[in-house]
Write a protein that holds these residues in place. Structure first.
Motif, short mmCIF file in Angstrom:
data_model
loop_
_atom_site.label_atom_id
_atom_site.label_comp_id
_atom_site.label_asym_id
_atom_site.label_seq_id
_atom_site.Cartn_x
_atom_site.Cartn_y
_atom_site.Cartn_z
N LEU A 13 7.75 94.09 28.45
CA LEU A 13 8.07 92.81 27.83
C LEU A 13 8.77 91.87 28.81
N SER A 14 9.54 92.44 29.72
CA SER A 14 10.27 91.61 30.69
C SER A 14 9.34 90.71 31.49
N GLY A 15 8.12 91.19 31.74
CA GLY A 15 7.17 90.38 32.50
C GLY A 15 6.81 89.09 31.80
N LEU A 16 6.65 89.15 30.48
CA LEU A 16 6.35 87.95 29.71
C LEU A 16 7.59 87.07 29.55
N ILE A 17 8.73 87.71 29.31
CA ILE A 17 9.98 86.97 29.14
C ILE A 17 10.31 86.17 30.40
N ALA A 18 9.99 86.72 31.57
CA ALA A 18 10.38 86.09 32.84
C ALA A 18 9.65 84.79 33.11
N ILE A 19 8.58 84.51 32.37
CA ILE A 19 7.81 83.28 32.58
C ILE A 19 8.46 82.15 31.77
N PRO A 20 8.99 81.11 32.42
CA PRO A 20 9.65 80.02 31.70
C PRO A 20 8.65 79.05 31.09
N ASP A 25 8.44 70.68 28.44
CA ASP A 25 8.69 70.13 29.78
C ASP A 25 7.40 70.16 30.59
N PRO A 26 6.82 69.00 30.88
CA PRO A 26 5.57 68.96 31.66
C PRO A 26 5.68 69.65 33.00
N ALA A 27 6.89 69.75 33.54
CA ALA A 27 7.06 70.42 34.83
C ALA A 27 6.76 71.91 34.75
N PRO A 87 13.42 75.11 25.46
CA PRO A 87 14.24 75.01 26.68
C PRO A 87 15.54 75.78 26.50
N PRO A 88 16.08 76.36 27.57
CA PRO A 88 17.28 77.19 27.45
C PRO A 88 18.59 76.42 27.49
N ASP A 89 18.55 75.13 27.72
CA ASP A 89 19.78 74.34 27.84
C ASP A 89 20.64 74.44 26.57
N PRO A 90 21.98 74.38 26.74
CA PRO A 90 22.73 74.28 27.99
C PRO A 90 22.91 75.64 28.68
N LEU A 91 22.55 75.68 29.94
CA LEU A 91 22.52 76.94 30.68
C LEU A 91 23.89 77.58 30.79
#
Length: 446
Positions: A13-20, A25-27, A87-91
Protein backbone atom coordinates in the motif's frame (compact mmCIF):
# COMPACT_ATOMS: atom_id res chain seq x y z
CA UNK A 1 -7.19 -18.84 2.02
CA UNK A 2 -4.78 -17.05 4.35
CA UNK A 3 -4.30 -13.29 4.29
CA UNK A 4 -0.80 -11.85 3.89
CA UNK A 5 0.83 -10.48 7.06
CA UNK A 6 0.22 -6.85 7.91
CA UNK A 7 3.74 -5.72 7.09
CA UNK A 8 3.42 -7.14 3.57
CA UNK A 9 0.11 -5.31 3.07
CA UNK A 10 1.42 -1.99 4.34
CA UNK A 11 4.57 -2.29 2.23
CA UNK A 12 2.47 -2.73 -0.90
CA UNK A 13 0.00 0.00 0.00
CA UNK A 14 2.90 2.36 0.69
CA UNK A 15 3.66 2.43 -3.03
CA UNK A 16 0.27 3.94 -3.82
CA UNK A 17 0.30 6.23 -0.78
CA UNK A 18 3.68 7.66 -1.83
CA UNK A 19 2.21 9.12 -5.04
CA UNK A 20 1.02 12.71 -4.32
CA UNK A 21 -2.00 12.45 -6.61
CA UNK A 22 -3.52 15.85 -5.86
CA UNK A 23 -6.28 16.36 -8.40
CA UNK A 24 -6.85 19.93 -7.22
CA UNK A 25 -3.32 20.99 -8.17
CA UNK A 26 -2.49 21.02 -11.91
CA UNK A 27 1.18 20.72 -10.99
CA UNK A 28 0.46 17.16 -9.84
CA UNK A 29 -1.26 16.02 -13.03
CA UNK A 30 1.56 13.54 -13.73
CA UNK A 31 1.18 12.14 -10.21
CA UNK A 32 -2.52 11.53 -10.76
CA UNK A 33 -1.56 9.65 -13.93
CA UNK A 34 1.00 7.61 -11.97
CA UNK A 35 -1.63 6.67 -9.41
CA UNK A 36 -3.91 5.58 -12.25
CA UNK A 37 -1.12 3.38 -13.61
CA UNK A 38 -0.62 1.84 -10.14
CA UNK A 39 -4.31 0.91 -9.94
CA UNK A 40 -4.29 -0.43 -13.51
CA UNK A 41 -1.29 -2.62 -12.69
CA UNK A 42 -3.01 -3.90 -9.54
CA UNK A 43 -5.91 -5.14 -11.67
CA UNK A 44 -3.48 -6.81 -14.04
CA UNK A 45 -1.63 -8.42 -11.10
CA UNK A 46 -4.96 -9.93 -10.08
CA UNK A 47 -5.11 -11.67 -13.44
CA UNK A 48 -7.40 -9.18 -15.12
CA UNK A 49 -7.27 -6.78 -18.02
CA UNK A 50 -7.23 -3.03 -17.49
CA UNK A 51 -6.41 0.23 -19.17
CA UNK A 52 -6.39 3.95 -18.50
CA UNK A 53 -8.97 5.97 -20.40
CA UNK A 54 -8.65 9.74 -20.56
CA UNK A 55 -11.97 11.55 -20.22
CA UNK A 56 -12.22 15.34 -19.96
CA UNK A 57 -8.48 15.40 -19.43
CA UNK A 58 -8.61 13.08 -16.41
CA UNK A 59 -7.52 9.44 -16.14
CA UNK A 60 -10.13 6.75 -15.53
CA UNK A 61 -9.03 3.17 -14.87
CA UNK A 62 -11.34 0.59 -16.41
CA UNK A 63 -10.70 -3.13 -16.09
CA UNK A 64 -12.11 -6.53 -15.27
CA UNK A 65 -11.09 -9.69 -13.45
CA UNK A 66 -13.13 -12.68 -14.55
CA UNK A 67 -14.57 -15.26 -12.17
CA UNK A 68 -12.36 -18.27 -11.47
CA UNK A 69 -14.96 -20.66 -12.90
CA UNK A 70 -18.00 -20.30 -15.12
CA UNK A 71 -17.43 -16.62 -15.82
CA UNK A 72 -20.17 -16.60 -18.47
CA UNK A 73 -22.76 -17.48 -15.83
CA UNK A 74 -21.22 -15.73 -12.83
CA UNK A 75 -22.67 -12.52 -11.35
CA UNK A 76 -20.93 -9.28 -12.22
CA UNK A 77 -19.89 -6.81 -9.53
CA UNK A 78 -18.73 -3.26 -10.25
CA UNK A 79 -16.02 -2.06 -7.85
CA UNK A 80 -15.37 1.68 -7.58
CA UNK A 81 -12.87 3.82 -5.70
CA UNK A 82 -10.84 6.96 -6.29
CA UNK A 83 -7.07 7.34 -6.31
CA UNK A 84 -6.82 11.11 -6.00
CA UNK A 85 -6.41 12.75 -2.60
CA UNK A 86 -6.87 16.07 -0.89
CA UNK A 87 -3.91 18.46 -0.60
CA UNK A 88 -2.01 17.83 2.66
CA UNK A 89 -1.77 21.48 3.73
CA UNK A 90 -0.99 22.77 6.28
CA UNK A 91 2.13 20.62 6.27
CA UNK A 92 3.40 21.88 9.62
CA UNK A 93 0.51 20.14 11.39
CA UNK A 94 1.51 16.68 10.20
CA UNK A 95 3.36 14.57 12.73
CA UNK A 96 4.89 12.44 9.96
CA UNK A 97 5.34 13.02 6.21
CA UNK A 98 1.86 12.97 4.59
CA UNK A 99 2.85 10.68 1.72
CA UNK A 100 4.75 8.19 3.86
CA UNK A 101 2.67 5.41 5.42
CA UNK A 102 3.52 5.28 9.12
CA UNK A 103 2.14 3.03 11.86
CA UNK A 104 1.86 4.72 15.24
CA UNK A 105 -0.15 3.90 18.36
CA UNK A 106 -2.53 1.53 16.60
CA UNK A 107 -3.14 3.81 13.62
CA UNK A 108 -1.85 3.99 10.06
CA UNK A 109 -1.10 7.60 9.13
CA UNK A 110 -0.87 9.08 5.62
CA UNK A 111 -2.81 11.24 3.19
CA UNK A 112 -5.27 8.92 1.45
CA UNK A 113 -4.99 5.99 3.85
CA UNK A 114 -8.69 6.40 4.72
CA UNK A 115 -9.93 8.49 1.77
CA UNK A 116 -9.68 6.51 -0.40
CA UNK A 117 -6.45 4.74 -1.34
CA UNK A 118 -6.36 2.46 1.68
CA UNK A 119 -9.98 1.41 1.25
CA UNK A 120 -9.68 0.99 -2.52
CA UNK A 121 -6.64 -1.20 -1.85
CA UNK A 122 -8.78 -3.51 0.30
CA UNK A 123 -11.06 -4.23 -2.68
CA UNK A 124 -8.24 -4.64 -5.20
CA UNK A 125 -6.24 -6.93 -2.92
CA UNK A 126 -9.30 -9.04 -2.09
CA UNK A 127 -9.89 -9.65 -5.80
CA UNK A 128 -6.23 -10.55 -6.29
CA UNK A 129 -6.17 -13.02 -3.38
CA UNK A 130 -9.43 -14.72 -4.37
CA UNK A 131 -8.38 -14.99 -8.00
CA UNK A 132 -4.95 -16.40 -7.07
CA UNK A 133 -6.65 -19.05 -4.93
CA UNK A 134 -9.11 -19.88 -7.71
CA UNK A 135 -11.97 -18.77 -5.44
CA UNK A 136 -13.28 -15.64 -7.15
CA UNK A 137 -16.99 -16.42 -7.74
CA UNK A 138 -17.91 -13.16 -9.52
CA UNK A 139 -16.73 -11.13 -12.46
CA UNK A 140 -15.33 -7.92 -10.99
CA UNK A 141 -15.44 -4.86 -13.19
CA UNK A 142 -13.18 -2.13 -11.84
CA UNK A 143 -13.70 1.55 -12.55
CA UNK A 144 -11.67 4.10 -10.59
CA UNK A 145 -11.21 7.81 -11.09
CA UNK A 146 -8.72 10.49 -10.15
CA UNK A 147 -11.06 13.44 -9.73
CA UNK A 148 -13.45 12.57 -6.91
CA UNK A 149 -11.85 15.17 -4.65
CA UNK A 150 -12.63 17.93 -7.16
CA UNK A 151 -16.19 16.84 -7.84
CA UNK A 152 -15.45 15.21 -11.17
CA UNK A 153 -18.17 13.61 -13.25
CA UNK A 154 -16.32 11.41 -15.72
CA UNK A 155 -17.10 8.13 -13.97
CA UNK A 156 -20.81 8.94 -14.31
CA UNK A 157 -20.27 9.92 -17.95
CA UNK A 158 -18.54 6.58 -18.48
CA UNK A 159 -21.41 4.75 -16.82
CA UNK A 160 -23.91 6.55 -19.07
CA UNK A 161 -22.07 5.26 -22.14
CA UNK A 162 -21.52 1.77 -20.77
CA UNK A 163 -23.98 -0.82 -22.05
CA UNK A 164 -23.13 -3.57 -19.57
CA UNK A 165 -25.14 -3.78 -16.38
CA UNK A 166 -23.78 -5.19 -13.14
CA UNK A 167 -25.68 -7.25 -10.60
CA UNK A 168 -24.29 -5.12 -7.79
CA UNK A 169 -21.71 -2.43 -7.07
CA UNK A 170 -19.27 -2.14 -4.18
CA UNK A 171 -17.73 1.09 -2.90
CA UNK A 172 -15.40 1.24 0.10
CA UNK A 173 -15.26 4.99 0.74
CA UNK A 174 -17.12 5.54 3.98
CA UNK A 175 -16.78 4.95 7.69
CA UNK A 176 -18.07 3.26 10.81
CA UNK A 177 -20.68 5.07 12.88
CA UNK A 178 -18.23 4.69 15.74
CA UNK A 179 -15.57 2.16 16.66
CA UNK A 180 -17.11 -1.31 16.63
CA UNK A 181 -20.24 -0.16 14.78
CA UNK A 182 -19.95 -0.64 10.98
CA UNK A 183 -22.53 0.88 8.65
CA UNK A 184 -23.95 0.61 5.14
CA UNK A 185 -25.06 3.78 3.41
CA UNK A 186 -28.27 2.93 1.56
CA UNK A 187 -29.12 6.42 0.35
CA UNK A 188 -27.36 9.56 -0.79
CA UNK A 189 -28.90 12.96 -1.23
CA UNK A 190 -28.90 14.76 -4.54
CA UNK A 191 -28.28 18.48 -4.86
CA UNK A 192 -29.56 21.47 -6.83
CA UNK A 193 -27.43 24.60 -6.59
CA UNK A 194 -29.15 27.84 -7.56
CA UNK A 195 -27.90 31.40 -7.96
CA UNK A 196 -30.63 33.98 -7.42
CA UNK A 197 -30.35 37.62 -8.48
CA UNK A 198 -32.92 40.27 -7.54
CA UNK A 199 -32.94 43.73 -9.15
CA UNK A 200 -35.16 46.61 -8.09
CA UNK A 201 -34.11 49.54 -10.30
CA UNK A 202 -31.34 51.07 -12.35
CA UNK A 203 -28.87 52.30 -9.74
CA UNK A 204 -28.19 52.45 -6.00
CA UNK A 205 -30.02 55.29 -4.26
CA UNK A 206 -29.43 57.65 -1.33
CA UNK A 207 -31.34 56.16 1.60
CA UNK A 208 -32.08 59.60 3.04
CA UNK A 209 -33.72 60.81 -0.12
CA UNK A 210 -35.53 57.65 -1.16
CA UNK A 211 -35.70 55.45 1.96
CA UNK A 212 -39.21 54.23 2.72
CA UNK A 213 -40.41 54.86 -0.83
CA UNK A 214 -37.98 53.03 -3.10
CA UNK A 215 -37.83 49.22 -3.26
CA UNK A 216 -34.65 47.91 -1.62
CA UNK A 217 -33.06 44.91 -3.37
CA UNK A 218 -31.86 43.41 -0.08
CA UNK A 219 -35.36 43.62 1.38
CA UNK A 220 -36.79 42.14 -1.81
CA UNK A 221 -34.29 39.30 -1.72
CA UNK A 222 -35.21 38.41 1.86
CA UNK A 223 -38.89 38.31 0.96
CA UNK A 224 -38.12 36.29 -2.17
CA UNK A 225 -36.14 33.70 -0.24
CA UNK A 226 -38.93 33.31 2.30
CA UNK A 227 -40.90 31.46 -0.37
CA UNK A 228 -38.56 28.45 -0.23
CA UNK A 229 -37.26 28.44 3.35
CA UNK A 230 -38.32 25.72 5.86
CA UNK A 231 -41.60 26.28 7.69
CA UNK A 232 -42.08 26.26 11.46
CA UNK A 233 -42.09 22.45 11.55
CA UNK A 234 -38.71 22.28 9.83
CA UNK A 235 -40.20 20.95 6.60
CA UNK A 236 -39.79 22.57 3.23
CA UNK A 237 -42.86 23.83 1.35
CA UNK A 238 -44.77 20.91 -0.14
CA UNK A 239 -43.78 21.61 -3.78
CA UNK A 240 -40.15 21.04 -2.72
CA UNK A 241 -41.02 17.72 -1.06
CA UNK A 242 -42.45 15.98 -4.11
CA UNK A 243 -40.92 12.50 -4.44
CA UNK A 244 -39.87 12.07 -0.80
CA UNK A 245 -39.64 8.39 0.23
CA UNK A 246 -39.97 7.64 3.96
CA UNK A 247 -37.27 5.46 5.57
CA UNK A 248 -37.99 1.81 6.30
CA UNK A 249 -38.69 0.53 9.80
CA UNK A 250 -35.37 -1.35 9.74
CA UNK A 251 -33.51 1.88 9.02
CA UNK A 252 -35.29 3.85 11.73
CA UNK A 253 -34.59 1.10 14.25
CA UNK A 254 -30.91 1.33 13.41
CA UNK A 255 -30.88 5.11 13.76
CA UNK A 256 -32.11 4.78 17.33
CA UNK A 257 -28.75 3.18 18.17
CA UNK A 258 -26.84 6.20 16.90
CA UNK A 259 -25.58 9.10 19.03
CA UNK A 260 -28.33 11.60 19.76
CA UNK A 261 -28.96 14.44 17.38
CA UNK A 262 -28.33 16.89 20.19
CA UNK A 263 -24.85 15.46 20.76
CA UNK A 264 -24.09 15.47 17.01
CA UNK A 265 -25.05 19.14 16.74
CA UNK A 266 -23.14 20.05 19.89
CA UNK A 267 -20.02 18.25 18.66
CA UNK A 268 -20.16 20.34 15.49
CA UNK A 269 -20.63 23.55 17.46
CA UNK A 270 -24.09 23.98 15.93
CA UNK A 271 -27.49 24.88 17.35
CA UNK A 272 -30.85 23.29 16.42
CA UNK A 273 -32.71 25.10 13.65
CA UNK A 274 -36.01 24.80 15.57
CA UNK A 275 -37.34 23.01 18.69
CA UNK A 276 -37.39 19.60 16.94
CA UNK A 277 -34.20 20.01 14.95
CA UNK A 278 -32.11 17.86 17.31
CA UNK A 279 -34.80 15.24 17.87
CA UNK A 280 -35.25 14.75 14.12
CA UNK A 281 -31.55 15.10 13.27
CA UNK A 282 -31.17 11.86 11.28
CA UNK A 283 -34.56 12.10 9.62
CA UNK A 284 -33.86 15.63 8.44
CA UNK A 285 -30.27 15.11 7.29
CA UNK A 286 -30.86 11.75 5.62
CA UNK A 287 -34.50 11.31 4.61
CA UNK A 288 -35.89 14.82 4.20
CA UNK A 289 -34.98 17.43 1.59
CA UNK A 290 -33.32 20.55 2.93
CA UNK A 291 -32.60 24.03 1.64
CA UNK A 292 -29.82 26.30 2.79
CA UNK A 293 -28.87 29.83 1.84
CA UNK A 294 -25.12 29.46 1.35
CA UNK A 295 -24.31 33.10 0.76
CA UNK A 296 -25.77 36.54 0.21
CA UNK A 297 -24.21 39.50 -1.59
CA UNK A 298 -25.51 43.04 -1.81
CA UNK A 299 -25.27 46.54 -0.46
CA UNK A 300 -22.45 47.50 1.86
CA UNK A 301 -22.09 45.02 4.72
CA UNK A 302 -18.65 46.32 5.82
CA UNK A 303 -18.34 50.04 5.16
CA UNK A 304 -20.83 52.61 6.42
CA UNK A 305 -22.65 53.50 3.22
CA UNK A 306 -26.23 54.75 3.35
CA UNK A 307 -27.55 53.38 0.08
CA UNK A 308 -30.59 51.52 -1.09
CA UNK A 309 -29.05 48.62 -3.06
CA UNK A 310 -30.42 48.00 -6.53
CA UNK A 311 -29.14 44.42 -6.76
CA UNK A 312 -28.83 41.52 -4.34
CA UNK A 313 -27.69 37.95 -4.92
CA UNK A 314 -27.91 34.66 -3.07
CA UNK A 315 -26.69 31.10 -3.51
CA UNK A 316 -29.03 28.29 -2.51
CA UNK A 317 -28.42 24.57 -2.21
CA UNK A 318 -31.33 22.14 -2.10
CA UNK A 319 -30.55 18.61 -0.94
CA UNK A 320 -32.81 15.99 -2.53
CA UNK A 321 -33.89 12.59 -1.24
CA UNK A 322 -35.77 9.46 -2.29
CA UNK A 323 -37.29 9.72 -5.76
CA UNK A 324 -37.06 13.47 -6.12
CA UNK A 325 -36.43 14.73 -9.65
CA UNK A 326 -33.95 17.66 -9.85
CA UNK A 327 -35.81 19.19 -12.81
CA UNK A 328 -39.12 19.10 -10.96
CA UNK A 329 -37.65 20.58 -7.78
CA UNK A 330 -35.76 23.32 -9.64
CA UNK A 331 -38.96 24.34 -11.44
CA UNK A 332 -40.89 24.37 -8.14
CA UNK A 333 -38.19 26.42 -6.41
CA UNK A 334 -38.12 28.99 -9.19
CA UNK A 335 -41.90 29.28 -9.11
CA UNK A 336 -41.98 29.75 -5.32
CA UNK A 337 -39.21 32.36 -5.47
CA UNK A 338 -41.02 34.40 -8.11
CA UNK A 339 -44.35 34.14 -6.30
CA UNK A 340 -42.78 35.36 -3.08
CA UNK A 341 -40.96 38.31 -4.64
CA UNK A 342 -42.51 41.74 -4.04
CA UNK A 343 -44.04 43.67 -6.90
CA UNK A 344 -41.41 45.52 -8.90
CA UNK A 345 -38.59 43.05 -8.17
CA UNK A 346 -36.97 41.30 -11.11
CA UNK A 347 -35.91 37.76 -10.18
CA UNK A 348 -33.37 35.75 -12.17
CA UNK A 349 -32.61 32.13 -11.22
CA UNK A 350 -29.58 30.28 -12.58
CA UNK A 351 -29.03 26.55 -12.08
CA UNK A 352 -25.35 25.99 -11.44
CA UNK A 353 -25.49 22.25 -10.82
CA UNK A 354 -28.07 19.52 -10.29
CA UNK A 355 -27.76 15.82 -9.54
CA UNK A 356 -30.39 13.31 -8.41
CA UNK A 357 -30.48 11.42 -5.11
CA UNK A 358 -29.87 7.70 -4.94
CA UNK A 359 -31.82 5.18 -2.89
CA UNK A 360 -30.73 1.55 -2.53
CA UNK A 361 -33.56 -0.83 -1.60
CA UNK A 362 -32.49 -2.40 1.68
CA UNK A 363 -34.22 -5.66 0.79
CA UNK A 364 -32.14 -6.05 -2.39
CA UNK A 365 -30.45 -9.50 -2.36
CA UNK A 366 -27.02 -7.90 -2.84
CA UNK A 367 -27.48 -5.72 0.25
CA UNK A 368 -28.68 -8.61 2.39
CA UNK A 369 -25.82 -10.86 1.25
CA UNK A 370 -23.38 -8.05 2.01
CA UNK A 371 -24.84 -7.57 5.48
CA UNK A 372 -24.43 -11.31 6.11
CA UNK A 373 -20.83 -11.17 4.91
CA UNK A 374 -19.89 -8.30 7.21
CA UNK A 375 -21.68 -9.83 10.17
CA UNK A 376 -19.79 -13.09 9.58
CA UNK A 377 -16.42 -11.32 9.61
CA UNK A 378 -17.00 -8.48 12.08
CA UNK A 379 -19.33 -10.25 14.49
CA UNK A 380 -21.88 -7.43 14.27
CA UNK A 381 -24.44 -6.58 11.62
CA UNK A 382 -23.86 -3.15 10.06
CA UNK A 383 -26.40 -0.42 10.68
CA UNK A 384 -28.35 0.85 7.69
CA UNK A 385 -27.75 4.58 7.48
CA UNK A 386 -27.99 7.29 4.89
CA UNK A 387 -25.60 10.06 4.00
CA UNK A 388 -26.53 13.68 3.61
CA UNK A 389 -23.90 14.21 0.94
CA UNK A 390 -24.22 13.71 -2.80
CA UNK A 391 -22.41 10.83 -4.55
CA UNK A 392 -23.36 11.04 -8.25
CA UNK A 393 -22.10 7.53 -9.04
CA UNK A 394 -24.38 5.90 -6.46
CA UNK A 395 -27.30 7.92 -7.80
CA UNK A 396 -26.50 6.90 -11.38
CA UNK A 397 -26.28 3.23 -10.41
CA UNK A 398 -29.55 3.42 -8.49
CA UNK A 399 -31.23 4.92 -11.54
CA UNK A 400 -30.14 1.85 -13.52
CA UNK A 401 -31.37 -0.55 -10.86
CA UNK A 402 -27.91 -1.57 -9.66
CA UNK A 403 -27.82 -1.85 -5.83
CA UNK A 404 -24.66 -0.41 -4.30
CA UNK A 405 -22.93 -1.60 -1.15
CA UNK A 406 -21.49 1.71 0.08
CA UNK A 407 -19.49 1.18 3.23
CA UNK A 408 -16.04 1.62 4.68
CA UNK A 409 -13.58 1.24 7.51
CA UNK A 410 -12.63 4.79 8.43
CA UNK A 411 -13.77 6.31 11.72
CA UNK A 412 -15.23 9.70 12.51
CA UNK A 413 -11.85 10.69 13.96
CA UNK A 414 -9.85 9.47 10.96
CA UNK A 415 -9.04 13.13 10.14
CA UNK A 416 -10.25 12.80 6.56
CA UNK A 417 -9.31 15.93 4.56
CA UNK A 418 -7.25 17.11 7.54
CA UNK A 419 -3.64 16.75 8.67
CA UNK A 420 -2.71 13.39 10.20
CA UNK A 421 -5.30 11.41 8.25
CA UNK A 422 -5.42 7.94 9.74
CA UNK A 423 -7.01 4.49 9.69
CA UNK A 424 -7.06 2.00 12.58
CA UNK A 425 -4.26 -0.47 11.89
CA UNK A 426 -6.47 -3.50 12.45
CA UNK A 427 -9.02 -2.15 9.97
CA UNK A 428 -6.67 -2.74 7.05
CA UNK A 429 -6.74 -6.51 7.51
CA UNK A 430 -10.31 -6.47 8.81
CA UNK A 431 -11.46 -4.60 5.72
CA UNK A 432 -9.56 -6.96 3.46
CA UNK A 433 -11.13 -9.99 5.13
CA UNK A 434 -14.59 -8.43 4.87
CA UNK A 435 -14.02 -7.63 1.18
CA UNK A 436 -13.04 -11.24 0.47
CA UNK A 437 -16.14 -12.56 2.22
CA UNK A 438 -18.29 -9.96 0.47
CA UNK A 439 -17.21 -11.13 -2.99
CA UNK A 440 -17.75 -14.74 -1.93
CA UNK A 441 -21.32 -14.03 -0.80
CA UNK A 442 -22.16 -11.98 -3.88
CA UNK A 443 -21.38 -15.07 -5.91
CA UNK A 444 -24.80 -16.33 -4.76
CA UNK A 445 -26.67 -13.64 -6.69
CA UNK A 446 -27.31 -16.06 -9.59
Amino acid sequence: MQLPPLDALTAELSGLIAIPSLSADPAHGDDVDRAAAWVRDAVVRAGGEAGVVTMAGRPLVVGEVRASRGAERAPTVLAYGHFDVQPPDPLELWESPPFELVERDGWLYARGVADDKGQLYMLLKAVELLAAAGELPVNVRVVCDGEEEVGGHTVVDWLDRDQRLADAAVVFDSSYVERGVPAFNVAVRGVCYLHVTVRTGTRDLHSGLYGGAALNAMHALVRTLDGVLPRDDGRLPEPLREGVSPPTAEEVAGWERLPSGASELAAAGARPSDPRGAEEFYLRTWAEPSLDVNGILGGSPVLQKTVIPVEAQANLSIRLVGDQDPDVIVAAAERLLRESAPAGAEVDVEVWTASPPGLVPVDAPAVQLALDAFEHVLGVRPLLVRTGGAIPLVSALAARGVPTVLTGFALNDSNIHSPNERLPTEHLTLGLEAACELFRRLGRLR
